[in-house]
Write an enzyme that holds these catalytic residues in place. Structure first.
Site, PDB file in Angstrom:
ATOM      1  CE  LYS A 193      -1.702 -97.142  18.572  1.00  0.00           C
ATOM      2  NZ  LYS A 193      -1.142 -97.072  19.865  1.00  0.00           N
TER       3      LYS A 193
HETATM    4  C1  LIG Z   1       0.189 -96.767  20.554  1.00  0.00           C
HETATM    5  C2  LIG Z   1       1.610 -97.009  20.311  1.00  0.00           C
HETATM    6  C3  LIG Z   1       2.487 -97.479  21.317  1.00  0.00           C
HETATM    7  C4  LIG Z   1       2.127 -97.579  22.755  1.00  0.00           C
HETATM    8  O1  LIG Z   1       1.001 -98.270  23.056  1.00  0.00           O
HETATM    9  P1  LIG Z   1       0.180 -97.942  24.388  1.00  0.00           P
HETATM   10  O2  LIG Z   1      -0.815 -99.052  24.407  1.00  0.00           O
HETATM   11  O3  LIG Z   1      -0.410 -96.595  24.242  1.00  0.00           O
HETATM   12  O4  LIG Z   1       1.133 -98.035  25.534  1.00  0.00           O
HETATM   13  C5  LIG Z   1       3.790 -97.756  20.966  1.00  0.00           C
HETATM   14  N1  LIG Z   1       4.237 -97.596  19.718  1.00  0.00           N
HETATM   15  C6  LIG Z   1       3.444 -97.136  18.740  1.00  0.00           C
HETATM   16  C7  LIG Z   1       3.987 -96.980  17.373  1.00  0.00           C
HETATM   17  C8  LIG Z   1       2.111 -96.813  19.005  1.00  0.00           C
HETATM   18  O5  LIG Z   1       1.350 -96.330  18.026  1.00  0.00           O
END
Ligand SMILES: *Cc1c(COP(=O)(O)O)cnc(C)c1O
Length: 386
Positions: A193
């Site tokens: 992210k």
């Molecule tokens: C990464 C992501 C998540 C989940 O996040 P995690 O930290 O991996 O649990 C949920 N929704 C979207 C759209 C994502 O890109």
């Protein structure tokens, strides 16, 4: 010449952050503590003073938000167990829909807008029923869903909104940062992210939710008293963030604005450098938004008749990583077993089949973008089915 492999993403962690993580490791306190509190304070400041609590993942924040919004299965109505429904998009990371199932509710998918690739707001209202309790919009690739239209519909029908802003930290709407307005807002700090703690997440709370209740859902339902005693009168999970991770987050927050600006500049470069002949071949570029979007990902759609697997392999052979985010999730086995099938959401399916994620991360150079564009020009013609 030996050029190093260019992955589709890579985190940027500075030496001060690494040193601070080492300080935490030496401090004798490595789980949730002062760094978590400091990270929450910095995030709260970023979100205009709203209450923010951090978690071990973005998924955990979504699940806790649903619980705080009292969304799930209830047996207090005539006729026995009733399941709430939650409206979301089928074109997202599967976590968005999995959490709806996890709390005992039922997902209702609304197809995507083919331009933004986010939940189609023109189709949203028709999907609302008496069972609908909440909407989970997703800002795919960091392009925000139209918050004005979304909240107008939610307010009209008395629905809660849990913004899955996992990909849109740093993005904005009407000049205001995502997270600073709205109902629940969930962020993810997964390694890929825009801002990372390795794994982690944050939940921005609406004013009508007690942060203490959020903390109890985060950690076993434990309520602590000033005299050192404790009680547990509700079931909570185990999803707190460590100080080790929070130290990374604090270091990352210093760069958030610069990261976003850099991503926007690199995305612009893609628009300038992708060869028009490739676009003429049917490659579809994403919406060119340089005001709101944080460019979490740069995702063209391959031409309809291109073989994606062949293209990805050809790019890899040229030293370039290409990702796929995401196939339409209602076609995964779990969701097919629950009754969804091919043809249910044609736009999401079309994008899910054709989407590719090209390299885009703050440490990339303009020359890297140019190299990717040259490799596409080289690779794509051989991947077209004739
Ligand atoms: C990464 C992501 C998540 C989940 O996040 P995690 O930290 O991996 O649990 C949920 N929704 C979207 C759209 C994502 O890109």
């Amino acid at each position: 010449m030996n050029t190093p492999f260019l992955p589709f993403t890579r985190p940027s962690i500075d030496e001060d952050t690494i040193a601070d993580v080492a300080n935490v490791l030496r401090s004798g306190w490595i789980t949730s503590g002062p760094k978590v509190q400091a990270f929450e304070a910095v995030l709260s400041h970023y979100c205009g003073g709203r209450a923010v609590r951090v978690f071990s993942s973005g998924t955990a924040t979504l699940e806790v938000a649903l619980r705080l919004a009292k969304v799930g299965a209830h047996d207090d109505r005539p006729g026995g167990v009733q399941q709430d429904t939650v409206i979301t998009t089928p074109l997202t990371w599967v976590a968005t829909a999995n959490v709806i199932l996890a709390v005992g509710a039922t997902p209702v998918f609304v197809d995507i807008d083919p331009v933004t690739r986010n939940l189609d707001l023109d189709q949203l209202e028709a999907a609302i029923t008496a069972e609908t309790k909440a909407i989970i919009p997703v800002d795919l690739a960091g392009l925000p869903v139209d918050r004005d239209r979304l909240y107008a519909i939610a307010r009209k029908h008395g629905l809660r909104v849990i913004e899955d802003a996992a990909q849109s930290l740093g993005a904005s709407w009407n000049g205001r940062p995502i997270g600073s307005t709205g109902d629940f807002v969930s962020f993810s700090f997964h390694a890929n992210k825009n801002l990372t703690t390795g794994e982690g997440g944050a939940l921005v709370l609406p004013a009508d939710v007690d942060p203490a209740l959020c903390e109890r859902l985060r950690l076993q339902g434990v309520k602590r008293f000033p005299d050192g005693g404790m009680d547990v009168d509700m079931l909570g999970g185990k999803a707190n963030l460590t100080d080790i991770a929070a130290a990374i987050g604090l270091g990352q927050m210093k760069h958030l604005t610069a990261f976003t600006e850099r991503r926007r500049a690199l995305a612009r470069r893609y628009f300038e450098q992708i060869d028009p002949s490739i676009v003429a071949m049917g490659l579809e570029l994403p919406p060119a938004d340089f005001e709101n979007a944080n460019w979490h990902m740069f995702q063209p759609l391959l031409p309809d008749n291109a073989k994606r697997g062949v293209f990805i392999a050809a790019m890899k052979a040229r030293g370039i990583g290409v990702g796929v985010h995401y196939p339409a999730l209602h076609l995964f086995s779990l969701y097919r077993k629950l009754g969804w099938q091919e043809g249910d959401f044609p736009e999401a399916e079309r994008v899910g089949r054709r989407t590719i994620t090209l390299p885009l991360f703050p440490a990339m150079s303009e020359a890297d973008v140019d190299r990717v564009c040259a490799a596409i020009k080289d690779s794509l013609p051989d991947c077209i089915e004739r």
